[in-house]
Design an enzyme around this catalytic site. Structure first.
Site, PDB file in Angstrom:
ATOM      1  N   HIS A   1     -18.685  35.719  81.790  1.00 25.00           N
ATOM      2  CA  HIS A   1     -17.428  35.571  81.052  1.00 25.00           C
ATOM      3  C   HIS A   1     -16.913  34.134  81.150  1.00 25.00           C
ATOM      4  O   HIS A   1     -16.377  33.583  80.204  1.00 25.00           O
ATOM      5  CB  HIS A   1     -16.363  36.534  81.594  1.00 25.00           C
ATOM      6  CG  HIS A   1     -16.610  37.965  81.211  1.00 25.00           C
ATOM      7  ND1 HIS A   1     -17.728  38.656  81.614  1.00 25.00           N
ATOM      8  CD2 HIS A   1     -15.892  38.818  80.449  1.00 25.00           C
ATOM      9  CE1 HIS A   1     -17.688  39.874  81.108  1.00 25.00           C
ATOM     10  NE2 HIS A   1     -16.583  40.006  80.397  1.00 25.00           N
TER      11      HIS A   1
ATOM     12  N   LYS B   1      -9.902  32.649  62.981  1.00 28.39           N
ATOM     13  CA  LYS B   1     -10.976  33.297  62.215  1.00 28.39           C
ATOM     14  C   LYS B   1     -12.168  33.501  63.149  1.00 28.39           C
ATOM     15  O   LYS B   1     -13.203  32.829  63.069  1.00 28.39           O
ATOM     16  CB  LYS B   1     -11.340  32.457  60.974  1.00 28.39           C
ATOM     17  CG  LYS B   1     -11.985  33.302  59.879  1.00 28.39           C
ATOM     18  CD  LYS B   1     -11.870  32.612  58.540  1.00 28.39           C
ATOM     19  CE  LYS B   1     -12.752  33.233  57.462  1.00 28.39           C
ATOM     20  NZ  LYS B   1     -12.420  34.588  57.077  1.00 28.39           N
TER      21      LYS B   1
ATOM     22  N   LEU C   1      -4.326  36.451  59.388  1.00 21.90           N
ATOM     23  CA  LEU C   1      -5.100  35.247  59.118  1.00 21.90           C
ATOM     24  C   LEU C   1      -4.411  34.506  57.969  1.00 21.90           C
ATOM     25  O   LEU C   1      -4.109  35.133  56.942  1.00 21.90           O
ATOM     26  CB  LEU C   1      -6.532  35.605  58.701  1.00 21.90           C
ATOM     27  CG  LEU C   1      -7.402  34.380  58.462  1.00 21.90           C
ATOM     28  CD1 LEU C   1      -7.840  33.759  59.785  1.00 21.90           C
ATOM     29  CD2 LEU C   1      -8.625  34.720  57.627  1.00 21.90           C
TER      30      LEU C   1
ATOM     31  N   ARG D   1      -8.757  24.986  58.574  1.00 18.24           N
ATOM     32  CA  ARG D   1      -8.673  26.269  59.302  1.00 18.24           C
ATOM     33  C   ARG D   1      -9.797  26.382  60.330  1.00 18.24           C
ATOM     34  O   ARG D   1      -9.585  26.878  61.434  1.00 18.24           O
ATOM     35  CB  ARG D   1      -8.713  27.440  58.315  1.00 18.24           C
ATOM     36  CG  ARG D   1      -8.476  28.769  59.018  1.00 18.24           C
ATOM     37  CD  ARG D   1      -8.284  29.907  58.064  1.00 18.24           C
ATOM     38  NE  ARG D   1      -9.470  30.128  57.248  1.00 18.24           N
ATOM     39  CZ  ARG D   1      -9.507  30.941  56.199  1.00 18.24           C
ATOM     40  NH1 ARG D   1      -8.427  31.600  55.833  1.00 18.24           N
ATOM     41  NH2 ARG D   1     -10.620  31.099  55.507  1.00 18.24           N
TER      42      ARG D   1
ATOM     43  N   GLU E   1      -1.811  42.824  56.970  1.00 21.58           N
ATOM     44  CA  GLU E   1      -2.745  42.343  55.939  1.00 21.58           C
ATOM     45  C   GLU E   1      -3.893  43.334  55.827  1.00 21.58           C
ATOM     46  O   GLU E   1      -3.944  44.329  56.552  1.00 21.58           O
ATOM     47  CB  GLU E   1      -3.282  40.960  56.325  1.00 21.58           C
ATOM     48  CG  GLU E   1      -4.047  40.975  57.647  1.00 21.58           C
ATOM     49  CD  GLU E   1      -4.660  39.637  58.030  1.00 21.58           C
ATOM     50  OE1 GLU E   1      -4.915  38.815  57.142  1.00 21.58           O
ATOM     51  OE2 GLU E   1      -4.901  39.431  59.237  1.00 21.58           O
TER      52      GLU E   1
ATOM     53  N   TYR F   1     -15.809  31.560  62.383  1.00 22.60           N
ATOM     54  CA  TYR F   1     -16.566  31.430  61.144  1.00 22.60           C
ATOM     55  C   TYR F   1     -15.655  31.002  60.003  1.00 22.60           C
ATOM     56  O   TYR F   1     -14.427  31.020  60.139  1.00 22.60           O
ATOM     57  CB  TYR F   1     -17.279  32.742  60.796  1.00 22.60           C
ATOM     58  CG  TYR F   1     -16.395  33.831  60.227  1.00 22.60           C
ATOM     59  CD1 TYR F   1     -15.520  34.548  61.034  1.00 22.60           C
ATOM     60  CD2 TYR F   1     -16.413  34.141  58.865  1.00 22.60           C
ATOM     61  CE1 TYR F   1     -14.712  35.548  60.519  1.00 22.60           C
ATOM     62  CE2 TYR F   1     -15.613  35.136  58.330  1.00 22.60           C
ATOM     63  CZ  TYR F   1     -14.765  35.834  59.157  1.00 22.60           C
ATOM     64  OH  TYR F   1     -13.954  36.810  58.640  1.00 22.60           O
TER      65      TYR F   1
ATOM     66  N   ARG G   1     -25.437  34.901  80.762  1.00 23.31           N
ATOM     67  CA  ARG G   1     -24.258  35.711  80.446  1.00 23.31           C
ATOM     68  C   ARG G   1     -23.231  35.691  81.584  1.00 23.31           C
ATOM     69  O   ARG G   1     -23.521  36.120  82.693  1.00 23.31           O
ATOM     70  CB  ARG G   1     -24.661  37.158  80.132  1.00 23.31           C
ATOM     71  CG  ARG G   1     -23.484  37.961  79.576  1.00 23.31           C
ATOM     72  CD  ARG G   1     -23.843  39.402  79.329  1.00 23.31           C
ATOM     73  NE  ARG G   1     -22.703  40.101  78.733  1.00 23.31           N
ATOM     74  CZ  ARG G   1     -21.649  40.534  79.417  1.00 23.31           C
ATOM     75  NH1 ARG G   1     -21.579  40.351  80.723  1.00 23.31           N
ATOM     76  NH2 ARG G   1     -20.651  41.148  78.801  1.00 23.31           N
TER      77      ARG G   1
HETATM   78  N1  PLP Z   1      -7.269  38.220  56.151  1.00 22.31           N
HETATM   79  C1  PLP Z   1      -8.419  38.519  56.784  1.00 22.31           C
HETATM   80  C2  PLP Z   1      -8.377  39.382  57.982  1.00 22.31           C
HETATM   81  C3  PLP Z   1      -9.640  38.004  56.325  1.00 22.31           C
HETATM   82  O1  PLP Z   1     -10.778  38.281  56.961  1.00 22.31           O
HETATM   83  C4  PLP Z   1      -9.640  37.198  55.167  1.00 22.31           C
HETATM   84  C5  PLP Z   1     -10.883  36.626  54.641  1.00 22.31           C
HETATM   85  O2  PLP Z   1     -11.921  36.716  55.225  1.00 22.31           O
HETATM   86  C6  PLP Z   1      -8.421  36.923  54.533  1.00 22.31           C
HETATM   87  C7  PLP Z   1      -7.245  37.454  55.050  1.00 22.31           C
HETATM   88  C8  PLP Z   1      -8.369  36.049  53.307  1.00 22.31           C
HETATM   89  O3  PLP Z   1      -8.544  34.705  53.654  1.00 22.31           O
HETATM   90  P1  PLP Z   1      -9.110  33.641  52.605  1.00 22.31           P
HETATM   91  O4  PLP Z   1      -8.194  33.692  51.437  1.00 22.31           O
HETATM   92  O5  PLP Z   1      -9.035  32.353  53.318  1.00 22.31           O
HETATM   93  O6  PLP Z   1     -10.490  34.067  52.270  1.00 22.31           O
END
Ligand code: PLP
Length: 281
Positions: free
Chosen positions: A102, A145, A202, A51, A177, A32, A100
């Site tokens: 895997h 993501k 991320l 991304r 993070e 997403y 379904r």
């Molecule tokens: N880290 C994680 C795990 C996230 O889910 C997000 C945003 O959804 C971010 C960092 C921040 O990313 P961005 O600045 O691209 O929104």
């Protein structure tokens, strides 16, 4: 009436359906993006697009658009149909629908869903938010993501139940993070510290912009993981994401940061990012 985009058509929310055999539904097999729009202008589209493409490549999901200008056209239309000026565009692409199993076939047709999320009022949070820390329970590819977000939602919920904004996740004694944001501190020498890009975080679009802005302001940015010990000694802390841009962090677990006041570097960067987002895209 809310309008959603589903696989080529724009539909009323109650008619925006997807197969129960969608692999996103069955396996979280999808990715997403969340992109902000302001006064109907899409913010940092190209960076989010890069991304999104990279997440799809990492999971071996075929790109659903041969020309990504199509995506931009869909988004513009969605914004107009929903008659919304400010908010966020949620884009979800899954591997497709199938019996379904895997094991997946190469021939699946991706399911593409887009909808808008109205902007929420974050004025109060701009004065500072509090975070807790806990073990990072996520998998080894946090750079993707992926829609598979269970550890994130459980840790975010735990923060919420404790009246906090976020959980900073800790792996091998180092902060990776937040669950929905990237984490930063400012050390006693005014250096900005944040986890480097790796499989463990991320790569936030906002993180990247903030690092560039900080360097333009001649702050030293050290992309090196920091520990709880570093937090105890830090002067300022903040977090970044598309939804909030930059929020000052005034308390981490039991430790108050900068007497719970917004630090000067954080404050400066908050102003800089507002200006930057007004001028760019
Ligand atoms: N880290 C994680 C795990 C996230 O889910 C997000 C945003 O959804 C971010 C960092 C921040 O990313 P961005 O600045 O691209 O929104």
């Amino acid at each position: 009436m809310e309008i959603f985009y589903v696989n080529g058509s724009f539909r009323n929310k109650n008619k925006a359906n997807i197969s129960v055999q969608d692999r996103g539904f069955n396996f979280s097999d999808g990715v997403y993006e969340l992109i902000a729009f302001n006064k109907r202008k899409i913010i940092l589209f190209e960076r989010h697009l890069e991304r999104l493409k990279s997440s799809l490549i990492s999971l071996g999901i075929k790109q659903p658009f041969t020309n990504y200008q199509t995506l931009r056209i869909i988004i513009d239309k969605l914004i107009n149909l929903n008659n919304l000026d400010n908010g966020y565009i949620y884009i979800q692409i899954t591997r497709g629908s199938s019996k379904r199993n895997h094991i997946f076939s190469d021939n699946l047709k991706q399911n593409v869903v887009l909808f808008l999320i109205p902007e929420r009022n974050i004025e109060k949070m701009k004065k500072g938010v509090e975070v807790r820390t806990s073990k990072d329970m996520r998998w080894g590819r946090c750079d993707i993501k992926s829609i598979s977000l269970l550890p994130n939602i459980l840790s975010k919920q735990e923060a919420h139940l404790n009246g906090l904004y976020e959980t900073w996740q800790i792996k091998d004694k180092l902060v990776t993070e937040g669950t929905t944001s990237n984490a930063f501190i400012v050390d006693k020498d005014d250096n900005i510290r944040t986890h480097p890009k790796s499989f463990n975080i991320l790569g936030g679009v906002t993180r990247e912009v903030v690092i560039t802005l900080a360097k333009n302001c001649r702050y030293k940015v050290i992309e090196k993981p920091f520990s709880m010990d570093d937090i105890l000694k830090c002067k300022e802390a903040f977090l970044t994401s598309t939804t909030v841009k930059i929020l000052p962090v005034t308390k981490i677990d039991d430790y108050e940061i900068n007497n719970k006041k917004i630090g000067k570097i954080t404050h400066n960067l908050m102003n800089k990012i507002n200006d930057y987002l007004k001028e760019n895209d």
